[in-house]
Each structure stands twice: as C-alpha cells, then as structure tokens.
Design a protein around this motif. Structure first.
Motif, PDB file in Angstrom:
ATOM      1  N   ALA A 197       0.647  -1.302   0.049  1.00  0.00           N
ATOM      2  CA  ALA A 197      -0.011  -0.159  -0.088  1.00  0.00           C
ATOM      3  C   ALA A 197       0.786   1.126   0.078  1.00  0.00           C
ATOM      4  O   ALA A 197       0.514   2.271  -0.499  1.00  0.00           O
ATOM      5  N   PHE A 198       1.804   0.988   0.553  1.00  0.00           N
ATOM      6  CA  PHE A 198       2.839   2.339   0.580  1.00  0.00           C
ATOM      7  C   PHE A 198       3.429   2.739  -0.804  1.00  0.00           C
ATOM      8  O   PHE A 198       3.639   3.982  -1.134  1.00  0.00           O
ATOM      9  N   TYR A 199       3.515   1.714  -1.597  1.00  0.00           N
ATOM     10  CA  TYR A 199       3.561   2.030  -3.044  1.00  0.00           C
ATOM     11  C   TYR A 199       2.762   3.028  -3.843  1.00  0.00           C
ATOM     12  O   TYR A 199       2.828   4.032  -4.428  1.00  0.00           O
ATOM     13  N   SER A 200       1.303   2.653  -3.311  1.00  0.00           N
ATOM     14  CA  SER A 200       0.335   3.619  -4.099  1.00  0.00           C
ATOM     15  C   SER A 200       0.477   5.165  -3.312  1.00  0.00           C
ATOM     16  O   SER A 200      -0.042   6.146  -4.023  1.00  0.00           O
ATOM     17  N   LEU A 201       1.165   5.246  -2.094  1.00  0.00           N
ATOM     18  CA  LEU A 201       1.163   6.646  -1.582  1.00  0.00           C
ATOM     19  C   LEU A 201       2.411   7.267  -1.992  1.00  0.00           C
ATOM     20  O   LEU A 201       2.498   8.397  -1.559  1.00  0.00           O
ATOM     21  N   ASP A 202       3.164   6.698  -2.659  1.00  0.00           N
ATOM     22  CA  ASP A 202       4.807   7.137  -2.671  1.00  0.00           C
ATOM     23  C   ASP A 202       4.714   7.557  -4.311  1.00  0.00           C
ATOM     24  O   ASP A 202       4.789   6.883  -5.358  1.00  0.00           O
ATOM     25  N   LYS A 203       4.703   9.014  -4.467  1.00  0.00           N
ATOM     26  CA  LYS A 203       5.014   9.504  -5.530  1.00  0.00           C
ATOM     27  C   LYS A 203       6.174   9.306  -6.499  1.00  0.00           C
ATOM     28  O   LYS A 203       6.111   9.402  -7.672  1.00  0.00           O
ATOM     29  N   LYS A 204       7.174   8.742  -5.795  1.00  0.00           N
ATOM     30  CA  LYS A 204       8.463   8.146  -6.446  1.00  0.00           C
ATOM     31  C   LYS A 204       8.651   6.838  -6.184  1.00  0.00           C
ATOM     32  O   LYS A 204       9.968   6.370  -5.916  1.00  0.00           O
ATOM     33  N   ALA A 205       7.632   5.936  -6.331  1.00  0.00           N
ATOM     34  CA  ALA A 205       7.798   4.564  -5.810  1.00  0.00           C
ATOM     35  C   ALA A 205       8.545   3.604  -6.702  1.00  0.00           C
ATOM     36  O   ALA A 205       9.246   2.753  -6.263  1.00  0.00           O
ATOM     37  N   ASP A 206       8.684   4.236  -7.976  1.00  0.00           N
ATOM     38  CA  ASP A 206       9.576   3.331  -8.890  1.00  0.00           C
ATOM     39  C   ASP A 206      10.848   3.922  -9.124  1.00  0.00           C
ATOM     40  O   ASP A 206      11.731   3.447  -9.930  1.00  0.00           O
TER      41      ASP A 206
END
Length: 455
Positions: free
Chosen positions: A156-165
C-alpha cells in the motif's frame, strides 16, 4: 461465502485436479543426483553454493585445513565486526543497540555520538504512518496473520509514494528508512486489529513516542498499560540486534537480491522478503520451539528428571511425541554446528529475565534440553556432525517472558531483518549485477500435440 474470497465449487472435481497437479509435478528423486543438482543451493558437504559477494554480514562456522572442513564455534559478523563485540559495546554503556546496528549495517561504519543522535532523530521523524492509514489499511481489513498484514501495508505504501519506482540510491534509502521506522507500528497495529476482530479483545492503539527507542516503542504500543521494565526493553532490543542480519545467503535476504536484480521497486522487494520470512522453515521456527516445550511440560512428570527428559527427546526423534515430525525444534542449524553465537548471547540475558519474571524452573528445563539434545541426536540418528541450539531455541522463550503474543514472533523478526534487507537491496543496486537467473534442466518427456477431437 459472505465477504470471503472465492466461490463454491465441486470439491470432487477440485480433488481430481489436485491429484493431476501432483502427478504432473513429481520428479524422480534419482535425477537430482544424476544431474548433480545442488538442491537448496547447497553442496553435498552442506556448504552453500557461492552465488554472490557481500560486505554486509558474514556467518562463519568452519575453517579449511588441507581441503578439510574443521568446525569452529560460530561467529556472526556485521560489517567486519563480531556481533559479540557489538553487543558488549552497547550493553557495557547501558544503552540500546538496535539503532546503532541499523546505522552500521546501512552505512558500513559505527556512528559517533552526533551521528547516532541525528540518526535516531531521523528514525523518530519517519515513525509516523500516513493519515488514515491505520483505519483504512489495517483496521478495515484485519488479517488473521500479522505477516500478511505487514506485506499488504508495504504494498500500500507503493500507492502513496509519488516516487515509488525511483530506484536511485537516495530514494531507495529514503524508502528503506521509512519502512525501518514504520514496521513496528504496522506490525503492532496489525496484531491489535487481529486481537480485536478475531479474538474479541479490546482495541487499543497507542501512538509511538519520539523519546523512546525502537524496542521501548514496541513494548509501549503492544501493552495496554504501556509499562515495561528496563531489563525487558534491553532484552527486546538485544533480540532485534541479533536478528538484524545473517549474511546474503539466508532465504529472505537472497530473495531481496533476486527481486532487486530484476529492477523492481522497493516495496515489491520487501513484500517478497516478507513472504519468504513468513515460512515456518525460516522465520516461524521459534513458535514451534514454544509449542514443543508446552507439550513437554505437560508430558514430563518431573522437569528436573534428566532420564525423563532424554526419553521424551528420543520419542520426538522417533516421531512418537509432539508433532511426529522427528525434529527437536531449535536444535541444529544449516550453517552453525558447534554453536550459534546468537543463542549463546540470548541465553545469558534470558537467564537474567527468567529470574526477574519468575521463570527460573522453565529456564532450567530449556538449558537441560540444550545440553541433552545433541547427545540424544547423536545416539539415535548416529549423526556425529555437531549440532547445537540455534537462536530460535531461546528467542521464543524470551518473547513469551516479555508477554509478547505468538502472533508477533515472526513479525518481530521482520521488524529487525528489514534493516538487513535494506542494506542488501542497496548493495545489489550499487553493484548493478545481472538479473539473477539460475539454470533449471528440463527432464520432461517429449509429447506430440493431439487435437481436441482426438484426445
């Protein structure tokens, strides 16, 4: 089926398909020897197959003399420093060591006083979950396993992180520090949700305190009254230090390297490592030790009777006692033979806590089993390779004395090991190795395609 996943299907049909899946997956065991397959990535002499290099952690259990492996007392090395010296250092100063260990594993050197203070302050700043995260991700969908709750929260952190990738080292480090700081919150709140929704207990959510260490915050958040003794906090801190790293070859750290090598994002990597750690062959072993001793205490007429304890252990090995697996849980290790340094350290402090908490007779039973088990295994199995207690032998007992519920045992491992995983991920990215892709030999028979009408 209400809110459950799935639909009702014909169980007979499913059983038939299951049998077909098993039959089509079975490989003749003799083929593994014929093609010299190193199952478990281990050589016949038990050594791991060399697949990478690391500067983060090292596990030493033997020396080589004239091509012969000579067992030695086990050593665990963090960034070149013996774990015994690390533990002696912070315990003699009467301070907590987990944060210092985090710094060492991530950055390669021990911090000075200012660096340690700044790092502790940084973790404290990160120790905050996004707004409504607890309600929406943890409480609204409580899991009956805290490890799965942890993995879901990480994704779920991935969805909240604007720089996830973004896999630049600076961004990966930021993501890693955030998870190191937040894992205690996610795990404890996941347990509180489980306890409330699946155990009908009161729901108690304590916010972390910025003035407390990681170990203190765990005890503060998990206990209804937030109370704990200094020795309790120090022993939990010690357990976190001892579980933080174990070389690149352990299953979950290797998973971290493998998934990182594909170029995947941090959250996918850590969720994969969590899935590995959840397995009872890896992170869940200390629960089996506790269950074994509970059965032993009920079975034994006298906890101090050496002969009676020996008889029980023989029955375990002969698959006549406990879970009939033939395993004395907590005894033996894939690498260590003479001794596991983590078990030696933990045992010393477990004895101190047992005296404080009134568990002395139970501690004495553990110590007696530790003494007797290698002897019994040698006689029954006619196995003369040394075996000794591993860290799981005492860690579950320590957690039990700390009134930590069994559902939190493996998550505590994850709270600690996220540090090692993060260091290994960064190391894999920095060295920009190839995607990890070992060889598998196909041993299937050639078949001709048959049209549907002719089958």
């Amino acid at each position: 089926m209400g809110n459950s996943i799935g639909i009702e299907i014909d169980e007979g049909f499913l059983e038939t398909l299951s049998d077909l899946a098993k039959k089509s997956s079975l490989i003749n065991p003799e083929l593994y020897s014929r093609y010299e397959v190193k199952r478990g990535l281990r050589d016949l002499d038990g050594r791991g197959v060399l697949v990478g290099l690391t500067e983060i952690g090292d596990v030493r259990s033997y020396v080589v003399d004239d091509s012969e492996l000579i067992p030695i007392p086990g050593k665990l090395i963090y960034r070149g420093i013996d774990i015994v010296n690390i533990v002696d250092g912070f315990t003699k100063d009467n301070r907590f060591g987990f944060e210092e260990t985090c710094y060492l594993l991530l950055f390669g050197k021990l911090p000075d006083k200012k660096q340690l203070s700044d790092f502790e302050g940084l973790l404290s700043q990160y120790r905050k979950l996004p707004e409504d995260f607890v309600r929406d991700m943890i409480l609204k969908m409580p899991s009956n396993d805290v490890m799965n709750s942890l993995a879901r929260s990480v994704l779920a952190f991935y969805s909240l992180d604007k720089k996830a990738d973004d896999i630049s080292i600076k961004n990966v480090l930021k993501q890693s520090l955030n998870m190191i700081a937040c894992f205690p919150l996610i795990a404890v709140y996941g347990y509180q949700a489980l306890s409330h929704y699946h155990g009908n207990k009161s729901l108690i959510i304590h916010s972390p305190r910025p003035d407390l260490s990681t170990a203190e915050n765990i005890l503060h958040m998990i206990r209804p009254d937030s109370q704990y003794t200094a020795l309790e906090a120090k022993l939990l801190d010690l357990a976190l230090v001892l579980h933080a790293e174990h070389g690149g070859g352990n299953n979950s750290s290797f998973v971290t390297h493998v998934v990182t090598s594909s170029g995947s994002d941090t959250y996918s990597v850590i969720a994969s490592a969590l899935g590995s750690l959840k397995g009872p062959r890896h992170g869940g072993a200390n629960i089996k030790v506790i269950e074994m001793f509970e059965d032993m205490k009920k079975t034994l007429g006298n906890w101090e009777d050496r002969g009676e304890i020996q008889d029980y252990l023989v029955k375990i090995l002969n698959k006549e006692a406990f879970d009939r697996s033939g395993l004395i849980y907590g005894i033996g290790h894939a690498v260590y033979s003479i001794s596991d340094p983590r078990a030696i350290i933990l045992k010393k402090y477990a004895e101190m806590l047992a005296k404080e908490k009134g568990f002395e007779s139970e501690y004495n039973l553990y110590a007696e089993v530790e003494r007797l088990a290698p002897e019994v295994i040698g006689k029954v199995r006619k196995m003369y390779k040394g075996v000794s207690a591993n860290v799981d032998f005492y860690s579950g007992f320590v957690y039990r004395m700390l009134d930590i519920p069994p559902e939190m045992y493996t998550p505590l491992f994850a709270i600690s090991r996220i540090v090692g995983w993060s260091a290994h991920r960064i190391e894999e990215l920095v060295n920009a190795g190839k995607i990890i892709r070992p060889a598998y030999k196909s041993v299937s028979e050639t078949q001709e395609y048959v049209t549907l009408d002719e089958r």
